[in-house]
Design a protein around this motif. Structure first.
Motif, PDB file in Angstrom:
ATOM      1  N   VAL A 112       0.831  -1.208   0.000  1.00 41.08           N
ATOM      2  CA  VAL A 112       0.000   0.000   0.000  1.00 41.08           C
ATOM      3  C   VAL A 112       0.863   1.254   0.000  1.00 41.08           C
ATOM      4  O   VAL A 112       0.569   2.233  -0.683  1.00 41.08           O
ATOM      5  CB  VAL A 112      -0.956   0.003   1.203  1.00 41.08           C
ATOM      6  N   LEU A 113       1.967   1.226   0.756  1.00 42.13           N
ATOM      7  CA  LEU A 113       2.812   2.410   0.912  1.00 42.13           C
ATOM      8  C   LEU A 113       3.971   2.465  -0.089  1.00 42.13           C
ATOM      9  O   LEU A 113       4.795   3.376  -0.024  1.00 42.13           O
ATOM     10  CB  LEU A 113       3.368   2.480   2.333  1.00 42.13           C
ATOM     11  N   SER A 114       4.034   1.515  -1.016  1.00 42.41           N
ATOM     12  CA  SER A 114       5.147   1.478  -1.958  1.00 42.41           C
ATOM     13  C   SER A 114       5.059   2.621  -2.959  1.00 42.41           C
ATOM     14  O   SER A 114       3.980   3.149  -3.258  1.00 42.41           O
ATOM     15  CB  SER A 114       5.158   0.145  -2.709  1.00 42.41           C
ATOM     16  N   ASP A 115       6.213   3.009  -3.508  1.00 43.31           N
ATOM     17  CA  ASP A 115       6.247   4.068  -4.519  1.00 43.31           C
ATOM     18  C   ASP A 115       5.439   3.679  -5.754  1.00 43.31           C
ATOM     19  O   ASP A 115       4.768   4.526  -6.359  1.00 43.31           O
ATOM     20  CB  ASP A 115       7.696   4.365  -4.917  1.00 43.31           C
ATOM     21  N   LEU A 116       5.502   2.405  -6.135  1.00 41.90           N
ATOM     22  CA  LEU A 116       4.804   1.954  -7.333  1.00 41.90           C
ATOM     23  C   LEU A 116       3.295   2.120  -7.200  1.00 41.90           C
ATOM     24  O   LEU A 116       2.598   2.417  -8.176  1.00 41.90           O
ATOM     25  CB  LEU A 116       5.142   0.486  -7.614  1.00 41.90           C
ATOM     26  N   GLU A 117       2.772   1.940  -5.981  1.00 38.43           N
ATOM     27  CA  GLU A 117       1.328   1.994  -5.763  1.00 38.43           C
ATOM     28  C   GLU A 117       0.844   3.340  -5.228  1.00 38.43           C
ATOM     29  O   GLU A 117      -0.331   3.479  -4.889  1.00 38.43           O
ATOM     30  CB  GLU A 117       0.913   0.881  -4.784  1.00 38.43           C
ATOM     31  N   ARG A 118       1.718   4.319  -5.183  1.00 40.80           N
ATOM     32  CA  ARG A 118       1.346   5.590  -4.547  1.00 40.80           C
ATOM     33  C   ARG A 118       0.132   6.235  -5.208  1.00 40.80           C
ATOM     34  O   ARG A 118      -0.719   6.825  -4.527  1.00 40.80           O
ATOM     35  CB  ARG A 118       2.523   6.553  -4.572  1.00 40.80           C
ATOM     36  N   TYR A 119       0.041   6.134  -6.534  1.00 35.56           N
ATOM     37  CA  TYR A 119      -1.062   6.767  -7.238  1.00 35.56           C
ATOM     38  C   TYR A 119      -2.116   5.762  -7.717  1.00 35.56           C
ATOM     39  O   TYR A 119      -2.923   6.071  -8.588  1.00 35.56           O
ATOM     40  CB  TYR A 119      -0.527   7.601  -8.406  1.00 35.56           C
ATOM     41  N   ASP A 120      -2.118   4.605  -7.108  1.00 33.59           N
ATOM     42  CA  ASP A 120      -3.142   3.604  -7.411  1.00 33.59           C
ATOM     43  C   ASP A 120      -3.709   3.083  -6.096  1.00 33.59           C
ATOM     44  O   ASP A 120      -4.670   3.632  -5.562  1.00 33.59           O
ATOM     45  CB  ASP A 120      -2.549   2.487  -8.266  1.00 33.59           C
ATOM     46  N   LEU A 121      -3.102   2.063  -5.544  1.00 29.99           N
ATOM     47  CA  LEU A 121      -3.596   1.505  -4.285  1.00 29.99           C
ATOM     48  C   LEU A 121      -3.492   2.516  -3.143  1.00 29.99           C
ATOM     49  O   LEU A 121      -4.388   2.607  -2.292  1.00 29.99           O
ATOM     50  CB  LEU A 121      -2.821   0.229  -3.959  1.00 29.99           C
ATOM     51  N   GLY A 122      -2.407   3.285  -3.112  1.00 29.14           N
ATOM     52  CA  GLY A 122      -2.261   4.293  -2.065  1.00 29.14           C
ATOM     53  C   GLY A 122      -3.354   5.345  -2.139  1.00 29.14           C
ATOM     54  O   GLY A 122      -3.963   5.719  -1.124  1.00 29.14           O
TER      55      GLY A 122
END
Length: 270
Positions: A112-122
């Motif tokens: 959830v907190l990963s850079d890859l997911e920042r603008y999706d799951l985050g």
């Protein structure tokens, strides 16, 4: 600062939608049932639990709306964990007639907190999820604007989904399954159509009819299709013809236009 027009605050950030105080009285028992049962599945591994969808927005309809949950673990979910939440969702659906299905997403805190997911799951957690249990991960996430980056990372993968949808449509025969597919795919296409135009519309909404109207202002030649999808998302019928239209016409066009306007979504690990 309070919310202003089109789901944004005074600085142009998307306002988090939903709240436990908005849960309709007819759904409080099933929400309590979910809150009571999840900790027993994961114990100390459980980080947090969230509601999302029509129930925390206060727009759910008894006997028609589904229960949507996100469960976040402190470590990576296993296959056994995913089976546990599948069983939980089926149990809640069977016990509480006020809902028509229960879906439980399962993720790790790290993802959830990963850079890859920042603008999706985050973004999903920070803006569309209502905290139910545990520490709110939104405190570790940025504020979000309705820009092209957000549009690309939230719904820029439709082209990858369409082959899977085609396979499901070809193999589905049960009317109840077809009805669920119509609801799911209709919702997804309306939301994708909306986020395609979201930066130009400059706002956020989760109302499917409003999404379809926002899209219609920029693509009038496709407006009828998205309005029809919004209607089917709200009142789905087991109609394979509608599903085939999605994967043969509206879906491919929308995927191509989305990539043209916003670019390709960052690839995820297999």
């Amino acid at each position: 600062m309070g919310a202003t027009l089109r789901g944004l605050d005074g600085r142009g950030f998307i306002v988090r939608e939903g709240g436990l105080g908005r849960v309709p009285s007819g759904f409080r028992a099933v929400v309590s049932g979910a809150r009571d049962r999840v900790p027993g599945l994961f114990g100390a591994r459980l980080h947090s639990v969230y509601l999302y969808g029509s129930i925390p927005r206060g727009t759910a309809r008894v006997g028609i709306s589904d229960l949507d949950l996100l469960v976040v673990l402190r470590d990576e979910p296993t296959d056994a964990d995913r089976e546990a939440v599948r069983v939980l969702g089926a149990a809640l659906d069977g016990e509480f007639p006020e809902i028509d299905g229960a879906g439980v997403l399962l993720e790790s805190r790290t993802r959830v907190l990963s850079d890859l997911e920042r603008y999706d799951l985050g973004w999903f957690v920070a803006c569309l999820c209502t905290p139910l249990l545990g520490d709110d991960l939104a405190e570790h996430l940025p504020r979000y604007r309705p820009d092209s980056l957000l549009a690309r990372e939230t719904n820029g993968d439709l082209a990858l989904l369409l082959p899977r949808w085609r396979h499901r449509i070809e193999t589905a025969t049960d009317p109840a399954e077809l009805r669920r597919m119509v609801r799911f795919m209709s919702r997804h296409l309306v939301r994708t159509g909306f986020t395609l135009v979201m930066p130009r519309w400059n706002g956020w909404t989760s109302d499917l009819e409003e999404m379809a109207e926002a899209f219609a202002a920029y693509y009038p030649e496709r407006a009828h299709q998205l309005r029809t999808a919004a209607t089917l998302a709200r009142d789905p019928a087991p109609d394979p013809t509608a599903l085939r239209t999605y994967v043969d016409d509206l879906g491919p066009w929308l995927a191509k236009e989305y990539t043209r306007v916003h670019g390709a979504k960052a690839p995820r690990p297999a």
